[in-house]
Design a protein around this motif. Structure first.
Motif, PDB file in Angstrom:
ATOM      1  N   UNK A  78       0.814   2.679  -1.946  1.00 36.85           N
ATOM      2  CA  UNK A  78       0.847   2.758  -0.487  1.00 36.85           C
ATOM      3  C   UNK A  78       2.290   3.008  -0.070  1.00 36.85           C
ATOM      4  N   UNK A  79       2.516   4.046   0.698  1.00 41.04           N
ATOM      5  CA  UNK A  79       3.895   4.401   1.041  1.00 41.04           C
ATOM      6  C   UNK A  79       4.080   4.461   2.560  1.00 41.04           C
ATOM      7  N   UNK A  80       5.342   4.250   2.979  1.00 46.65           N
ATOM      8  CA  UNK A  80       5.725   4.487   4.375  1.00 46.65           C
ATOM      9  C   UNK A  80       5.442   3.356   5.337  1.00 46.65           C
ATOM     10  N   UNK A  81       5.293   2.122   4.834  1.00 45.51           N
ATOM     11  CA  UNK A  81       5.104   1.011   5.769  1.00 45.51           C
ATOM     12  C   UNK A  81       6.396   0.834   6.568  1.00 45.51           C
ATOM     13  N   UNK A  82       6.287   0.814   7.881  1.00 44.91           N
ATOM     14  CA  UNK A  82       7.476   0.654   8.738  1.00 44.91           C
ATOM     15  C   UNK A  82       8.032  -0.764   8.599  1.00 44.91           C
ATOM     16  N   UNK A  83       9.377  -0.926   8.721  1.00 49.21           N
ATOM     17  CA  UNK A  83       9.966  -2.261   8.583  1.00 49.21           C
ATOM     18  C   UNK A  83       9.323  -3.304   9.506  1.00 49.21           C
ATOM     19  N   UNK A  84       9.110  -2.939  10.771  1.00 48.84           N
ATOM     20  CA  UNK A  84       8.529  -3.899  11.717  1.00 48.84           C
ATOM     21  C   UNK A  84       7.105  -4.252  11.300  1.00 48.84           C
ATOM     22  N   UNK A  85       6.367  -3.223  10.857  1.00 47.98           N
ATOM     23  CA  UNK A  85       4.989  -3.453  10.438  1.00 47.98           C
ATOM     24  C   UNK A  85       4.979  -4.359   9.205  1.00 47.98           C
ATOM     25  N   UNK A  86       5.906  -4.110   8.288  1.00 48.37           N
ATOM     26  CA  UNK A  86       5.957  -4.907   7.055  1.00 48.37           C
ATOM     27  C   UNK A  86       6.121  -6.382   7.383  1.00 48.37           C
ATOM     28  N   UNK A  87       7.067  -6.678   8.296  1.00 49.21           N
ATOM     29  CA  UNK A  87       7.293  -8.091   8.570  1.00 49.21           C
ATOM     30  C   UNK A  87       6.116  -8.711   9.310  1.00 49.21           C
ATOM     31  N   UNK A  92       1.331 -12.378   8.992  1.00 49.07           N
ATOM     32  CA  UNK A  92      -0.110 -12.608   9.093  1.00 49.07           C
ATOM     33  C   UNK A  92      -0.715 -12.902   7.729  1.00 49.07           C
ATOM     34  N   UNK A  93       0.138 -12.915   6.691  1.00 49.67           N
ATOM     35  CA  UNK A  93      -0.357 -13.200   5.348  1.00 49.67           C
ATOM     36  C   UNK A  93      -1.005 -12.000   4.688  1.00 49.67           C
ATOM     37  N   UNK A  94      -0.750 -10.779   5.229  1.00 52.31           N
ATOM     38  CA  UNK A  94      -1.341  -9.577   4.644  1.00 52.31           C
ATOM     39  C   UNK A  94      -0.298  -8.938   3.737  1.00 52.31           C
ATOM     40  N   UNK A  95      -0.233  -9.400   2.493  1.00 51.25           N
ATOM     41  CA  UNK A  95       0.884  -8.960   1.654  1.00 51.25           C
ATOM     42  C   UNK A  95       0.509  -7.872   0.662  1.00 51.25           C
ATOM     43  N   UNK A  96      -0.732  -7.384   0.708  1.00 50.87           N
ATOM     44  CA  UNK A  96      -1.166  -6.321  -0.213  1.00 50.87           C
ATOM     45  C   UNK A  96      -0.810  -6.672  -1.657  1.00 50.87           C
ATOM     46  N   UNK A  97      -1.153  -7.856  -2.039  1.00 53.73           N
ATOM     47  CA  UNK A  97      -0.774  -8.338  -3.364  1.00 53.73           C
ATOM     48  C   UNK A  97      -1.361  -7.486  -4.485  1.00 53.73           C
ATOM     49  N   UNK A  98      -0.557  -7.253  -5.482  1.00 50.02           N
ATOM     50  CA  UNK A  98      -1.023  -6.504  -6.645  1.00 50.02           C
ATOM     51  C   UNK A  98      -1.091  -5.014  -6.412  1.00 50.02           C
ATOM     52  N   UNK A  99      -0.657  -4.567  -5.233  1.00 54.35           N
ATOM     53  CA  UNK A  99      -0.710  -3.138  -4.947  1.00 54.35           C
ATOM     54  C   UNK A  99       0.705  -2.589  -4.896  1.00 54.35           C
ATOM     55  N   UNK A 100       0.908  -1.459  -5.524  1.00 55.05           N
ATOM     56  CA  UNK A 100       2.236  -0.855  -5.543  1.00 55.05           C
ATOM     57  C   UNK A 100       2.557  -0.268  -4.170  1.00 55.05           C
ATOM     58  N   UNK A 101       3.776  -0.531  -3.706  1.00 54.20           N
ATOM     59  CA  UNK A 101       4.209   0.060  -2.444  1.00 54.20           C
ATOM     60  C   UNK A 101       5.509   0.808  -2.697  1.00 54.20           C
TER      61      UNK A 101
END
Lengths: 128, 304
Positions: A78-87, A92-101
């Motif tokens: 998954x690419x291009x997550x914006x900094x504000x969106x990431x935080x 919210x606890x949505x960390x996309x665990x185990x997925x490459x970013x």
């Protein structure tokens, strides 16, 4: 809304548009999962740089897509997550665990070219 | 030559000058003009007596007192405090760094009011009715002046404090690039939630602009953090990963390590190294750098 899935060598590339509702996202999931098998892709790159918000539904769906694709024998970046969106996602606890970013499409491709079989495994191997 | 008060209907003081009052104001101003040297000296004497402005020399006090007196009289005369406000701001700028306190400034202005009131008493002691009318005119203006000076001083002080806070905040959060794609974020001092948020914002933006793959956050200079800030640190690490960067945290003090364990941080999500050196070395290995020491050049090469 039809989202185009581009084939680039052994990879599939999808850019998620800003205005994509939940139904569209589920449709995208289905067609993406089907295309991975048809075109015998090694990995899928999902570009989310157009998204200013990522709610729990899209986050969970992205995770599901990554897991399904993994079971189909390919990887997901998954690419291009914006900094504000990431935080906001992390709060919210949505960390996309185990997925490459990766930072952006370029980085995602570089990552896959370097390490095509490690996609999705990095967290587990780093944790050891 | 005396201006009739154009700002007399100021809603803050609520006092309006009527024609006879204008006459009393004229008398009052004439009085303070006439007794300028005498009242000023009396005032300076009282300031020294009350041990105010101890950080300033006698000569300095006299100079400042003279210009404060003149501005005071002007404000009394016109009822307008704008010039006084500007002067107070300027004066405060000069005396705040020297450690003059608010109570001193307020005390000085009240002393001047007292000095003038006493001289009015002396002058009009035979005509109590006139004295009362003069005081009716004097009191509100004097109060207004005192408030202006005190508020001006405090405002200036707050501004100075705000500026310093801002400067500290700016200085204390540098995101440094040490190699291509490697950032260092050294954090020291106390981290409150506001600063933590700012650090995260700066770091995430820094990751994007310098396309960083690895970030070393060094918290050697942080003695302790509460669980809220510790949680924030973990979230920063996770958010950085979403941007495709790996975070290495270095220099955790025993207290912070305990806090992190207490809040139950998932250790698989966080890479920690003992000190900054170790962290940078690990980051370099991760990025594929190999740092090798220069070997001494052979002797022949040196003699050339």
């Amino acid at each position: 809304m039809e989202v185009s899935i581009l084939k680039q060598g052994p990879y599939l590339i999808v850019t998620i548009p800003a205005a994509l509702n939940d139904t569209d996202l589920l449709e995208l999931r289905d067609s993406l999962v089907a295309r991975v098998g048809e075109s015998r892709s090694r990995a899928v790159i999902i570009d989310v740089s157009a998204l200013d918000v990522m709610d729990s539904f899209s986050s969970r769906t992205l995770r599901d897509i990554a897991h399904i694709i993994r079971l189909r024998g390919a990887g997901t970046v998954i690419v291009g997550i914006q900094p504000e969106v990431a935080f906001a996602m992390v709060q919210l606890g949505l960390t996309l665990e185990g997925i490459t970013t990766a930072l952006d499409l370029e980085e995602g491709l570089a990552y896959l070219d370097r390490d095509p079989f490690e996609v999705g495994k990095e967290i587990r191997s780093r944790g050891r | 030559m005396v201006q009739v008060n154009t700002r007399s209907d100021d809603p803050r003081t609520g006092h309006t000058l009527t024609e006879p009052a204008a006459g009393q104001l004229r008398d009052l101003v004439a009085h303070v003009h006439e007794k300028r040297a005498e009242l000023r000296e009396e005032w300076v004497r009282r300031i020294t007596e009350a041990r105010l402005l101890t950080v300033m020399s006698e000569a300095e006090i006299l100079t400042e007192a003279t210009s404060v007196y003149d501005h005071y009289v002007e404000a009394l005369e016109t009822g307008a405090v704008e010039t006084l406000q500007l002067y107070v701001r300027d004066l405060s700028e000069r005396i705040i760094p020297r450690g003059v306190e608010t109570d001193e400034v307020v005390g000085i202005v009240l002393l001047l009011t007292d000095v003038i009131t006493r001289s009015l008493f002396t002058k009009y002691q035979d005509d109590l009715l006139l004295l009362r009318r003069i005081l009716d005119t004097y009191e509100p203006t004097a109060n207004k002046i005192a408030i202006t000076v005190a508020v001006g001083f405090v405002k200036e002080r707050e501004r100075a404090i705000r500026e310093q806070q801002e400067a500290i905040r700016e200085l204390s959060t540098p995101v440094l690039q040490v190699r291509d794609r490697l950032l260092i974020l050294p954090i020291s001092g106390i981290i409150d939630p506001q600063r933590a948020r700012q650090l995260t914002e700066q770091l995430l933006r820094g990751i994007r602009t310098s396309r960083a793959k690895v970030v070393v956050i060094d918290i050697t200079g942080v003695a302790a953090m509460d669980s809220q800030v510790a949680n924030h640190l973990v979230q920063t690490v996770e958010a950085s990963r979403l941007l495709g960067a790996t975070v290495i945290v270095t220099g955790l003090s025993p207290e912070i390590a305990q806090t992190l364990v207490r809040i139950g941080v998932d250790l698989a999500k966080m890479t920690t190294v003992g000190d900054l050196q170790g962290g940078i070395e690990k980051a370099e290995r991760f990025l594929g750098y190999r740092v090798v020491p220069f070997t001494e050049p052979p002797m022949e090469a040196n003699t050339r």
